[in-house]
Design an enzyme around this catalytic site. Structure first.
Site, PDB file in Angstrom:
ATOM      1  N   CYS A  10       0.870  -1.186   0.000  1.00  0.00           N
ATOM      2  CA  CYS A  10       0.000   0.000   0.000  1.00  0.00           C
ATOM      3  C   CYS A  10       0.900   1.227   0.000  1.00  0.00           C
ATOM      4  O   CYS A  10       2.058   1.144  -0.427  1.00  0.00           O
ATOM      5  CB  CYS A  10      -0.964  -0.025   1.179  1.00  0.00           C
ATOM      6  SG  CYS A  10      -0.184   0.003   2.804  1.00  0.00           S
ATOM      7  N   ARG A  16      -3.332  -0.672   5.352  1.00  0.00           N
ATOM      8  CA  ARG A  16      -3.907  -1.733   4.524  1.00  0.00           C
ATOM      9  C   ARG A  16      -2.987  -2.936   4.330  1.00  0.00           C
ATOM     10  O   ARG A  16      -3.403  -4.083   4.547  1.00  0.00           O
ATOM     11  CB  ARG A  16      -4.325  -1.160   3.154  1.00  0.00           C
ATOM     12  CG  ARG A  16      -5.488  -0.203   3.257  1.00  0.00           C
ATOM     13  CD  ARG A  16      -5.640   0.611   2.000  1.00  0.00           C
ATOM     14  NE  ARG A  16      -4.522   1.545   1.817  1.00  0.00           N
ATOM     15  CZ  ARG A  16      -4.335   2.308   0.767  1.00  0.00           C
ATOM     16  NH1 ARG A  16      -5.192   2.232  -0.240  1.00  0.00           N
ATOM     17  NH2 ARG A  16      -3.312   3.124   0.706  1.00  0.00           N
ATOM     18  N   ASP A 127      -8.213   3.745   1.092  1.00  0.00           N
ATOM     19  CA  ASP A 127      -7.271   4.225   2.103  1.00  0.00           C
ATOM     20  C   ASP A 127      -8.064   4.719   3.323  1.00  0.00           C
ATOM     21  O   ASP A 127      -8.841   5.663   3.213  1.00  0.00           O
ATOM     22  CB  ASP A 127      -6.469   5.374   1.482  1.00  0.00           C
ATOM     23  CG  ASP A 127      -5.409   5.915   2.418  1.00  0.00           C
ATOM     24  OD1 ASP A 127      -5.402   5.535   3.616  1.00  0.00           O
ATOM     25  OD2 ASP A 127      -4.588   6.718   1.956  1.00  0.00           O
TER      26      ASP A 127
HETATM   27  P1  4NP Z   1      -1.787   2.756   4.110  1.00  0.00           P
HETATM   28  O1  4NP Z   1      -2.454   4.094   4.693  1.00  0.00           O
HETATM   29  O2  4NP Z   1      -1.238   3.130   2.753  1.00  0.00           O
HETATM   30  O3  4NP Z   1      -2.920   1.825   4.045  1.00  0.00           O
HETATM   31  O4  4NP Z   1      -0.702   2.355   5.099  1.00  0.00           O
HETATM   32  C1  4NP Z   1      -1.804   5.312   4.775  1.00  0.00           C
HETATM   33  C2  4NP Z   1      -0.905   5.534   5.780  1.00  0.00           C
HETATM   34  C3  4NP Z   1      -0.290   6.776   5.886  1.00  0.00           C
HETATM   35  C4  4NP Z   1      -0.575   7.773   4.977  1.00  0.00           C
HETATM   36  C5  4NP Z   1      -1.473   7.534   3.958  1.00  0.00           C
HETATM   37  C6  4NP Z   1      -2.091   6.294   3.853  1.00  0.00           C
HETATM   38  N1  4NP Z   1       0.033   9.042   5.112  1.00  0.00           N
HETATM   39  O5  4NP Z   1      -0.300   9.929   4.312  1.00  0.00           O
HETATM   40  O6  4NP Z   1       0.881   9.217   5.992  1.00  0.00           O
END
Ligand code: 4NP
Length: 161
Positions: A10, A16, A127
């Site tokens: 991800c 995720r 997300d």
């Molecule tokens: P992930 O979610 O891609 O599912 O781990 C996110 C975690 C952090 C961020 C964005 C999405 N961020 O912008 O820091």
């Protein structure tokens, strides 16, 4: 026989993909026959959270369903991952595009969308990072559980036939 690598990807590797990683490992622990042939990991296409444990909201929601994400730590995807992992599975189209952009032309594995294994072709795991409350995280788990089951069935067919 060499192990087959499965990598969940991800953006941050704190919501995720660690959820997919933890759920998949949990299900795999009930199938030692299959587990012995697999190497599983997760990574992010962004490096903001490298070294961090999963988001506490992911950990909490997963734990309520019996999945322990607490040992996992975020790392960034690298081009070496294309040598090590035969399945590289993106949670959404942006991360798929990010992976495609760094994928070596000689890569012979499967770079694809994780939810294809839930029969949801082209669909994304949304997300949840900026959502409020647990709903986004519950939805991630629902989708991840379905795709993990589909992926397990696919791998059983491929590796245990
Ligand atoms: P992930 O979610 O891609 O599912 O781990 C996110 C975690 C952090 C961020 C964005 C999405 N961020 O912008 O820091």
């Amino acid at each position: 026989m060499q192990k087959t690598g499965v990598l969940f990807v991800c953006l941050g590797n704190i919501c995720r993909s660690p959820t997919a990683h933890g759920v998949f490992l949990h299900k795999l622990a009930q199938e030692p026959q299959l587990a012995q042939w697999l190497e599983v990991d997760s990574a992010g296409t962004a490096a903001y959270h490298v070294g961090n444990p999963p988001d506490p909201r992911s950990t909490e929601v997963a734990l309520r369903r019996g999945y322990d994400l607490s040992p996992l730590r975020a790392r960034a995807v690298s081009t070496q991952d294309f040598e090590r992992y035969r399945y590289i599975l993106a949670m959404d189209r942006q991360n798929y595009a990010n992976l495609k952009a760094i994928c070596p032309s000689h890569y012979e594995g499967h770079l694809g969308m994780f939810l294809d294994f839930a029969g949801l072709h082209g669909a994304e795991v949304p997300d949840p990072y900026y959502t409020h409350g647990d709903r986004g995280f519950e939805e991630v788990l629902d989708l991840v559980e379905a795709a993990a089951d589909g992926l397990l069935e696919h791998l059983r067919q491929e590796l245990l036939r």
